[in-house]
Design a protein around this motif. Structure first.
Motif, PDB file in Angstrom:
ATOM      1  N   PRO A   1       0.837  -1.196   0.000  1.00 39.82           N
ATOM      2  CA  PRO A   1       0.000   0.000   0.000  1.00 39.82           C
ATOM      3  C   PRO A   1       0.874   1.249   0.000  1.00 39.82           C
ATOM      4  O   PRO A   1       1.903   1.304   0.674  1.00 39.82           O
ATOM      5  N   GLY A   2       0.505   2.212  -0.789  1.00 40.08           N
ATOM      6  CA  GLY A   2       1.274   3.443  -0.903  1.00 40.08           C
ATOM      7  C   GLY A   2       2.276   3.430  -2.039  1.00 40.08           C
ATOM      8  O   GLY A   2       2.914   4.448  -2.310  1.00 40.08           O
ATOM      9  N   GLY A   3       2.428   2.283  -2.714  1.00 38.51           N
ATOM     10  CA  GLY A   3       3.362   2.205  -3.839  1.00 38.51           C
ATOM     11  C   GLY A   3       2.897   3.087  -4.984  1.00 38.51           C
ATOM     12  O   GLY A   3       1.698   3.244  -5.222  1.00 38.51           O
ATOM     13  N   HIS A   4       3.861   3.672  -5.699  1.00 34.51           N
ATOM     14  CA  HIS A   4       3.549   4.578  -6.811  1.00 34.51           C
ATOM     15  C   HIS A   4       4.073   4.025  -8.123  1.00 34.51           C
ATOM     16  O   HIS A   4       5.180   3.499  -8.186  1.00 34.51           O
ATOM     17  N   PHE A   5       3.285   4.169  -9.149  1.00 38.46           N
ATOM     18  CA  PHE A   5       3.700   3.878 -10.518  1.00 38.46           C
ATOM     19  C   PHE A   5       3.644   5.199 -11.270  1.00 38.46           C
ATOM     20  O   PHE A   5       2.587   5.824 -11.334  1.00 38.46           O
ATOM     21  N   ARG A   6       4.745   5.625 -11.847  1.00 34.67           N
ATOM     22  CA  ARG A   6       4.778   6.883 -12.586  1.00 34.67           C
ATOM     23  C   ARG A   6       5.046   6.592 -14.057  1.00 34.67           C
ATOM     24  O   ARG A   6       5.960   5.846 -14.396  1.00 34.67           O
ATOM     25  N   PHE A   7       4.242   7.185 -14.905  1.00 33.08           N
ATOM     26  CA  PHE A   7       4.380   7.006 -16.345  1.00 33.08           C
ATOM     27  C   PHE A   7       4.552   8.371 -16.997  1.00 33.08           C
ATOM     28  O   PHE A   7       3.738   9.270 -16.782  1.00 33.08           O
ATOM     29  N   ASP A   8       5.616   8.506 -17.775  1.00 31.15           N
ATOM     30  CA  ASP A   8       5.810   9.724 -18.562  1.00 31.15           C
ATOM     31  C   ASP A   8       4.916   9.610 -19.781  1.00 31.15           C
ATOM     32  O   ASP A   8       5.068   8.707 -20.595  1.00 31.15           O
ATOM     33  N   SER A   9       3.964  10.504 -19.873  1.00 31.04           N
ATOM     34  CA  SER A   9       3.023  10.451 -20.985  1.00 31.04           C
ATOM     35  C   SER A   9       2.537  11.868 -21.253  1.00 31.04           C
ATOM     36  O   SER A   9       2.250  12.624 -20.325  1.00 31.04           O
ATOM     37  N   THR A  10       2.475  12.224 -22.508  1.00 35.25           N
ATOM     38  CA  THR A  10       1.984  13.553 -22.852  1.00 35.25           C
ATOM     39  C   THR A  10       0.463  13.606 -22.819  1.00 35.25           C
ATOM     40  O   THR A  10      -0.116  14.671 -22.699  1.00 35.25           O
ATOM     41  N   VAL A  11      -0.177  12.442 -22.905  1.00 37.23           N
ATOM     42  CA  VAL A  11      -1.638  12.357 -22.898  1.00 37.23           C
ATOM     43  C   VAL A  11      -2.061  11.423 -21.767  1.00 37.23           C
ATOM     44  O   VAL A  11      -1.485  10.350 -21.593  1.00 37.23           O
ATOM     45  N   SER A  12      -3.064  11.819 -20.999  1.00 38.38           N
ATOM     46  CA  SER A  12      -3.584  10.939 -19.948  1.00 38.38           C
ATOM     47  C   SER A  12      -4.238   9.724 -20.591  1.00 38.38           C
ATOM     48  O   SER A  12      -5.025   9.863 -21.529  1.00 38.38           O
ATOM     49  N   PRO A  13      -3.915   8.527 -20.087  1.00 36.58           N
ATOM     50  CA  PRO A  13      -4.491   7.321 -20.696  1.00 36.58           C
ATOM     51  C   PRO A  13      -5.976   7.191 -20.370  1.00 36.58           C
ATOM     52  O   PRO A  13      -6.436   7.615 -19.316  1.00 36.58           O
ATOM     53  N   ARG A  14      -6.705   6.578 -21.290  1.00 43.64           N
ATOM     54  CA  ARG A  14      -8.124   6.294 -21.058  1.00 43.64           C
ATOM     55  C   ARG A  14      -8.283   4.970 -20.321  1.00 43.64           C
ATOM     56  O   ARG A  14      -9.312   4.703 -19.730  1.00 43.64           O
ATOM     57  N   SER A  15      -7.240   4.136 -20.374  1.00 43.00           N
ATOM     58  CA  SER A  15      -7.270   2.843 -19.682  1.00 43.00           C
ATOM     59  C   SER A  15      -5.833   2.372 -19.466  1.00 43.00           C
ATOM     60  O   SER A  15      -4.901   2.927 -20.031  1.00 43.00           O
ATOM     61  N   PHE A  16      -5.693   1.353 -18.632  1.00 38.87           N
ATOM     62  CA  PHE A  16      -4.392   0.722 -18.417  1.00 38.87           C
ATOM     63  C   PHE A  16      -4.647  -0.731 -18.054  1.00 38.87           C
ATOM     64  O   PHE A  16      -5.770  -1.130 -17.760  1.00 38.87           O
TER      65      PHE A  16
END
Length: 120
Positions: free
Chosen positions: A33-48
């Motif tokens: 709990p509290g773990g972070h996933f960071r993604f460099d993306s110019t557009v916010s994803p609609r799904s993952f």
């Protein structure tokens, strides 16, 4: 940039790993709990995609135990062989591998104990 935070979970096995894929980029870590996933993306994803992984077995592999394959000039090209993986259930599975060095030669120790740690 997108940051996904794991707030908690129910029923996730001990020592499980979470894997998130946004587009072509995958990030993974042991569940906490509290773990972070960071993604460099110019557009916010609609799904993952969220995958939950649990270790089913592991093996420690000594490179010197794998068969060396050399070229015509005698230079080591790669090593290959089968690795027996002990499963948590007590049975085993066999995985065939080929290890090829990119750049420098394949690592080995002077005493013949070069070790690659698999799935710990």
């Amino acid at each position: 940039m997108v940051d996904i935070t794991v707030r908690g979970a129910d029923g996730v096995p001990d020592r499980a790993h979470l894997s998130l894929r946004v587009g072509d980029v995958r990030r993974q870590m042991q569940f906490k709990p509290g773990g972070h996933f960071r993604f460099d993306s110019t557009v916010s994803p609609r799904s993952f995609v969220l995958d939950v992984f649990q270790k089913v077995g592991s093996a420690q592999v000594c490179l010197d135990d794998l068969k060396p394959i050399s070229g015509i000039d005698g230079q080591l090209l790669h090593r290959e062989g089968s690795v027996d993986v002990l499963l948590a259930s007590g049975s085993s599975m066999k995985v065939d591998l080929q290890i090829t060095a990119l750049g420098d030669s394949l690592p080995t120790s002077p005493s013949g104990g070069g070790v690659v740690d698999a799935a710990q």
